[in-house]
Design an enzyme around this catalytic site. Structure first.
Site, mmCIF file in Angstrom:
data_model
loop_
_atom_site.group_PDB
_atom_site.id
_atom_site.type_symbol
_atom_site.label_atom_id
_atom_site.label_comp_id
_atom_site.label_asym_id
_atom_site.label_seq_id
_atom_site.Cartn_x
_atom_site.Cartn_y
_atom_site.Cartn_z
ATOM 1 N N ASP A 28 -14.140 33.797 0.971
ATOM 2 C CA ASP A 28 -14.320 35.129 0.397
ATOM 3 C C ASP A 28 -14.710 35.013 -1.076
ATOM 4 O O ASP A 28 -14.036 34.333 -1.847
ATOM 5 C CB ASP A 28 -13.032 35.947 0.558
ATOM 6 C CG ASP A 28 -13.322 37.417 0.725
ATOM 7 O OD1 ASP A 28 -13.839 38.022 -0.232
ATOM 8 O OD2 ASP A 28 -13.058 37.956 1.804
ATOM 9 N N SER A 81 -16.639 42.853 0.852
ATOM 10 C CA SER A 81 -16.058 42.310 2.084
ATOM 11 C C SER A 81 -16.359 43.150 3.312
ATOM 12 O O SER A 81 -16.599 42.627 4.381
ATOM 13 C CB SER A 81 -14.536 42.235 1.963
ATOM 14 O OG SER A 81 -14.166 41.227 1.074
ATOM 15 N N ASP A 171 -13.947 46.472 -9.500
ATOM 16 C CA ASP A 171 -15.355 46.483 -9.097
ATOM 17 C C ASP A 171 -16.239 46.811 -10.303
ATOM 18 O O ASP A 171 -17.465 46.789 -10.209
ATOM 19 C CB ASP A 171 -15.589 47.516 -7.989
ATOM 20 C CG ASP A 171 -14.752 47.201 -6.749
ATOM 21 O OD1 ASP A 171 -14.561 46.005 -6.463
ATOM 22 O OD2 ASP A 171 -14.266 48.142 -6.093
ATOM 23 N N ARG A 284 -14.892 53.541 1.883
ATOM 24 C CA ARG A 284 -14.457 52.279 2.504
ATOM 25 C C ARG A 284 -13.030 52.400 3.034
ATOM 26 O O ARG A 284 -12.159 52.984 2.392
ATOM 27 C CB ARG A 284 -14.568 51.145 1.498
ATOM 28 C CG ARG A 284 -14.064 49.830 2.049
ATOM 29 C CD ARG A 284 -14.527 48.645 1.255
ATOM 30 N NE ARG A 284 -13.518 47.609 1.270
ATOM 31 C CZ ARG A 284 -13.688 46.408 0.728
ATOM 32 N NH1 ARG A 284 -14.831 46.099 0.142
ATOM 33 N NH2 ARG A 284 -12.726 45.529 0.775
ATOM 34 N N LYS A 359 -6.482 39.577 3.526
ATOM 35 C CA LYS A 359 -7.834 39.434 4.090
ATOM 36 C C LYS A 359 -7.816 39.442 5.616
ATOM 37 O O LYS A 359 -8.851 39.198 6.239
ATOM 38 C CB LYS A 359 -8.475 38.122 3.596
ATOM 39 C CG LYS A 359 -8.747 38.067 2.105
ATOM 40 C CD LYS A 359 -9.902 38.963 1.680
ATOM 41 C CE LYS A 359 -10.159 38.880 0.190
ATOM 42 N NZ LYS A 359 -11.200 39.825 -0.260
ATOM 43 N N ASP A 428 -12.145 34.932 -4.098
ATOM 44 C CA ASP A 428 -12.292 36.363 -4.323
ATOM 45 C C ASP A 428 -11.064 36.972 -4.990
ATOM 46 O O ASP A 428 -11.170 37.624 -6.029
ATOM 47 C CB ASP A 428 -12.538 37.074 -2.994
ATOM 48 C CG ASP A 428 -12.769 38.548 -3.220
ATOM 49 O OD1 ASP A 428 -13.802 38.881 -3.811
ATOM 50 O OD2 ASP A 428 -11.893 39.355 -2.852
ATOM 51 N N HIS A 432 -11.022 38.256 -8.877
ATOM 52 C CA HIS A 432 -10.838 39.665 -9.268
ATOM 53 C C HIS A 432 -9.830 39.840 -10.404
ATOM 54 O O HIS A 432 -9.790 40.898 -11.023
ATOM 55 C CB HIS A 432 -10.336 40.488 -8.080
ATOM 56 C CG HIS A 432 -11.405 40.922 -7.122
ATOM 57 N ND1 HIS A 432 -12.526 41.619 -7.520
ATOM 58 C CD2 HIS A 432 -11.520 40.780 -5.782
ATOM 59 C CE1 HIS A 432 -13.269 41.893 -6.451
ATOM 60 N NE2 HIS A 432 -12.693 41.382 -5.387
ATOM 61 N N ASP A 469 -18.803 35.833 2.209
ATOM 62 C CA ASP A 469 -19.189 37.234 2.453
ATOM 63 C C ASP A 469 -19.926 37.861 1.277
ATOM 64 O O ASP A 469 -20.591 38.880 1.439
ATOM 65 C CB ASP A 469 -17.958 38.067 2.838
ATOM 66 C CG ASP A 469 -16.868 38.065 1.774
ATOM 67 O OD1 ASP A 469 -16.860 37.164 0.897
ATOM 68 O OD2 ASP A 469 -16.010 38.968 1.822
ATOM 69 N N HIS A 470 -19.810 37.279 0.098
ATOM 70 C CA HIS A 470 -20.478 37.781 -1.118
ATOM 71 C C HIS A 470 -20.031 36.884 -2.259
ATOM 72 O O HIS A 470 -19.095 36.091 -2.094
ATOM 73 C CB HIS A 470 -20.086 39.237 -1.447
ATOM 74 C CG HIS A 470 -18.601 39.437 -1.460
ATOM 75 N ND1 HIS A 470 -17.815 38.989 -2.504
ATOM 76 C CD2 HIS A 470 -17.757 39.950 -0.550
ATOM 77 C CE1 HIS A 470 -16.558 39.240 -2.224
ATOM 78 N NE2 HIS A 470 -16.485 39.810 -1.032
ATOM 79 N N HIS A 499 -17.444 41.483 -7.878
ATOM 80 C CA HIS A 499 -18.364 40.656 -7.100
ATOM 81 C C HIS A 499 -19.682 40.556 -7.867
ATOM 82 O O HIS A 499 -19.842 41.140 -8.932
ATOM 83 C CB HIS A 499 -18.624 41.303 -5.735
ATOM 84 C CG HIS A 499 -17.383 41.464 -4.913
ATOM 85 N ND1 HIS A 499 -17.335 42.206 -3.769
ATOM 86 C CD2 HIS A 499 -16.133 40.954 -5.082
ATOM 87 C CE1 HIS A 499 -16.117 42.162 -3.249
ATOM 88 N NE2 HIS A 499 -15.367 41.420 -4.040
HETATM 89 O O1 LIG Z 1 -10.918 45.909 -2.575
HETATM 90 C C1 LIG Z 1 -11.121 44.982 -3.353
HETATM 91 O O2 LIG Z 1 -10.290 44.094 -3.572
HETATM 92 C C2 LIG Z 1 -12.405 44.969 -4.126
HETATM 93 O O3 LIG Z 1 -12.770 46.269 -4.462
HETATM 94 C C3 LIG Z 1 -13.496 44.397 -3.297
HETATM 95 O O4 LIG Z 1 -13.170 43.136 -2.783
HETATM 96 P P1 LIG Z 1 -13.475 42.729 -1.280
HETATM 97 O O5 LIG Z 1 -14.702 43.481 -0.886
HETATM 98 O O6 LIG Z 1 -13.726 41.248 -1.353
HETATM 99 O O7 LIG Z 1 -12.299 43.076 -0.467
HETATM 100 MN MN LIG Z 2 -14.843 39.655 0.218
HETATM 101 MN MN LIG Z 3 -13.398 41.032 -3.472
#
Ligand SMILES: O=C(O)[C@H](O)COP(=O)(O)O
Ligand SMILES: [Mn+2]
Ligand SMILES: [Mn+2]
Length: 557
Positions: A28, A81, A171, A284, A359, A428, A432, A469-470, A499
């Protein structure tokens, strides 16, 4: 075959065998970028990932993981993600929530739908509450969508509006929350000039208030509930700008404590009461599902809600297609059906999926097109390793990478599953936090986990597919247009917690990989959505014709 001619049966691949054990590893937030000191993946010791890159050039490539390649509105949208795992699992590119909400707002169709009609019933006598992430990050929500909805709802009769904000800094840049609150306050004051009683009612940082996911820590949702619904919080302010400025003295945007806005007499200006309407603004799903359950379910035992107001609640989107949650929503989600996971179980590929809590839904729920549960419980096993809660992950950057790898190793060695899929969260989750040293440790831990999984694949004569994934950890600094680190007004570099727009690696290999398999050269723009057909091939199957094309070919040696 049904009467429509549809069949789950996939054809056998003309050249590749069935029955090989395949490890599908998703790192991730692991992108590919120029080496420099802000590239934690470069700085970290990552011998396993390095060997994949340098060892077999025709079995390593980059794939696109942002923007239109994953169904986001523009090429300026970083990957995330949800869209990344949706694309990996579904093998096709779907217009995603961000885009669908844009279209519904632009055409005005959002106001003609069942969801809006439902909440509108409350406008004459009740308050409209909007709860969600306040930023232009575009991952969970977007400020401009909130602005349009405020305008649209007030034009359609909402006379009393309360906004419950969650500050971001994850973000988007830390510290940007103040600016977003100022923009919102300005919009609300214009509404007030038009006679709408519109105000911010409560707030808090997204990671500390409301936006937990996968039931890691209900205390986070409770903190939000107390402020948003009950109108109670440890911090009380007359203005949201003042609240955010003051609370930032002790915490970053993502972790601000909950606050409520109070009137002259000290009374909260916007608790949710019987007869009100509530909209959760995030498109989301993962970090809104828990609040959606609290707002919607009559039977609920995750925390004491104290008061459960009779409201009309709608989500911006439907967040869970299997649970049909929430039952009312403003915009229909992408219909991500016939995902690779569903095809594979229909074609005899038993599957094991694992990650830690934070995750877990990524390799299951997102992978399967935002659908919870199994397709066929006899053929699938999903294992969740409990995440630490109540900490920021820079404190424990190794997270549960080792435990996830051990579970994957055991699943591979058991030979019970033909696909063993994991998400390794480290680069990831620690990326963050913006803590560069911790992120370096995180990347190393993820690399060690990959090694353990590849060793197991070696032992069973299997195949591995390693991707991400990114991007995230490969660039930890905000850059100007020239690509140089951007300095703030104090001359400090600005840490990038978000990201990135970078592509991600895709590597294949293992003793089970048939000789002659290599990446095609004629799909240079390949993205995450091409991975599903590729994986189906490696399971000895031809992908459905409407899937994005495979990235591999088999040449005769
Ligand atoms: O929800 C989060 O932690 C971030 O906004 C995005 O991170 P993720 O897409 O890797 O979950
Ligand atoms: Mn991710
Ligand atoms: Mn993330």
């Amino acid at each position: 075959m049904g009467s429509s001619g549809f069949s789950w049966k996939l054809e056998d691949h003309p050249k590749l065998p069935k029955g090989k054990i395949l490890a599908m590893v998703v790192l991730d937030g692991w992108g590919e970028a120029n080496p420099n000191k802000y590239n934690c993946i470069h700085v970290a010791e990552t011998p396993t990932m390095d060997s994949l890159k340098n060892g077999a050039p025709d079995k390593w490539r980059l794939v696109r993981a942002h923007g239109k390649a994953v169904g986001l509105p523009t090429e300026d949208d970083m990957g995330n993600s949800e869209v990344g795992h949706n694309a990996l699992g579904a093998g096709r590119i779907f217009a995603q929530g961000a885009k669908l909400v844009d279209l519904a707002l632009e055409s005005g169709k959002i106001y003609d739908g069942e969801g809006f009609s439902y909440i509108k019933e409350s406008f004459a006598t009740g308050t409209l509450h909007l709860i969600g992430l306040l930023s232009d990050g575009g991952v969970h929500s977007r400020l401009d969508q909130l602005q349009l909805l405020l305008k649209g709802a007030s034009e359609r009769g909402a006379k009393r509006i309360r906004v419950h904000i969650l500050t971001d800094g994850r973000d988007v840049l830390d510290g940007s929350s103040v600016g977003f609150v100022e923009i919102l306050e300005n919009d609300l004051s214009k509404l007030r000039e038009k006679g709408v009683d519109a105000q911010i009612a409560s707030g808090g940082g997204r990671m500390y208030v409301t936006m937990d996911r996968y039931e890691n820590d209900w205390g986070v949702v409770k903190r939000g509930w107390d402020a948003q619904v009950l109108g109670e919080a440890p911090h009380k302010f007359k203005s949201a700008v003042e609240a955010v400025k003051k609370l930032r003295e002790g915490a970053n945007d993502q972790y601000l404590p909950p606050f409520v806005i109070v009137d002259e007499s000290g009374k909260a200006v916007g608790p949710v009461v019987d007869g009100d309407a509530v909209v959760t603004l995030n498109f989301r799903a993962d970090r809104m599902v828990m609040l959606a359950k609290a707002l919607e379910y009559e039977d609920f035992d995750k925390f004491d809600r104290i008061r459960f107001p009779k409201i009309r609640y709608a989500g911006m989107l439907e967040y869970d297609g299997e649970l049909k949650l929430p039952s009312k929503y403003l915009v229909s989600p992408p219909e991500i059906e016939r995902t690779s996971g569903e095809y594979l179980v229909h074609n005899g590929v038993s599957t094991f999926a694992c990650s830690e809590t934070v995750k877990f839904g990524h390799v299951t729920f997102f992978w399967n097109g935002n659908r919870s549960g199994y397709f066929n419980s006899d053929m699938e096993e999903y294992v969740e390793i409990p995440s630490d809660s109540g900490i920021t992950f820079n404190v424990k950057p190794k997270m549960k990478a080792l435990e996830i790898a051990e579970k994957a190793r055991d699943a591979i060695l058991s030979r019970k599953y033909l696909q063993v899929r994991v998400n390794l969260p480290n680069s990831d989750m620690v990326g963050h936090t913006g803590d560069i040293d911790a992120t370096v440790v995180a990347c190393k831990a993820a690399d060690e986990a990959v090694k353990m999984i590849l060793d197991a694949i070696e032992q069973v004569g299997g195949i591995y597919v390693v991707t991400a994934d990114h991007g995230n950890a490969e660039d930890m600094v905000k850059r100007n247009k020239k690509g140089e680190p951007q300095l703030d007004k104090n001359g400090q570099i600005q840490i990038l917690t978000s990201h990135t727009l970078e592509p991600v690696p895709l590597a294949i290999g293992g003793p089970g990989l048939a000789p002659g398999v290599r990446f095609r050269k004629d799909v240079p723009d390949g993205g995450l959505a091409n991975v599903a057909a590729t994986v189906m091939n490696l399971h000895g199957l031809v992908a459905p014709t409407d899937y994005e094309t495979t990235l591999i070919e088999v040449v005769d040696n």
